[in-house]
Design a protein around this motif. Structure first.
Motif, short mmCIF file in Angstrom:
data_model
loop_
_atom_site.label_atom_id
_atom_site.label_comp_id
_atom_site.label_asym_id
_atom_site.label_seq_id
_atom_site.Cartn_x
_atom_site.Cartn_y
_atom_site.Cartn_z
N ALA A 91 0.85 -1.20 0.00
CA ALA A 91 0.00 0.00 0.00
C ALA A 91 0.89 1.25 0.00
N PRO A 92 0.59 2.19 -0.86
CA PRO A 92 1.43 3.39 -0.95
C PRO A 92 1.21 4.34 0.23
N GLY A 93 2.27 5.02 0.62
CA GLY A 93 2.18 6.11 1.58
C GLY A 93 2.27 5.75 3.04
N VAL A 94 1.77 4.60 3.43
CA VAL A 94 1.73 4.25 4.85
C VAL A 94 3.14 4.01 5.39
N ARG A 95 3.40 4.57 6.57
CA ARG A 95 4.69 4.37 7.25
C ARG A 95 4.56 3.43 8.45
N ALA A 96 3.39 3.46 9.10
CA ALA A 96 3.13 2.61 10.27
C ALA A 96 1.63 2.37 10.34
#
Length: 162
Positions: free
Chosen positions: A95-100
């Protein structure tokens, strides 16, 4: 391409930059809801419409999840408190963008049924956080539909619906 996310602890459910919290009630008792969440992982696609595949990983210490649209998660189970709480952290995703990302399910007895609270806790860059907040109504609807479907399975079959 899968990316590693920042590992977070259980406190992230309360401290994340984006916290979406939803609640719904079931007629099923907490032990049945807990079993469906934590022990019958492979049945998730039968009651949570966004999930196309769910299976335990690492001897039950993790999960592999696939969603409609091709999103994939490799998760670590953070806590599994029977009849009370089930939480997992996403370790890898495409999934794009998610860091945590951490999801927590809390189960509270409510008469003979259960009050289910789902916390979706996430972090990412500003555009991701904005998009996630905009997706709140859709995520809430998906959660409520999933809990209704799960409740029908649990109350109609006297357990897991199997």
């Amino acid at each position: 391409m899968a990316r590693r996310l920042r590992p977070v602890g259980l406190d992230f459910a309360e401290e994340a930059p984006v916290r979406l919290v939803f609640t719904a009630g079931t007629a099923a008792p907490p032990q049945d809801v807990y079993r469906a969440l934590a022990q019958e992982v492979e049945d998730w696609p039968r009651w949570f419409g966004a999930v196309t595949l769910a299976r335990p990983a690492h001897g039950g210490a993790g999960r592999e999840i696939r969603l409609r649209g091709g999103v994939r998660f490799q998760e670590t189970v953070m806590t599994a408190d029977p009849e009370q709480r089930y939480a997992y952290r996403v370790d890898e995703t495409n999934a794009p963008g998610v860091r945590a990302l951490l999801e927590e399910w809390r189960l509270v007895p409510d008469g003979t049924g259960t009050r289910v609270r789902w916390t979706f806790a996430a972090d990412g860059p500003a555009p991701f956080r904005l998009a996630l907040r905009a997706a709140r109504p859709g995520l809430g609807q998906a959660f409520r539909t999933a809990v209704r479907t799960l409740d029908r399975r649990l109350t109609a079959g006297g357990g897991s619906g199997r």
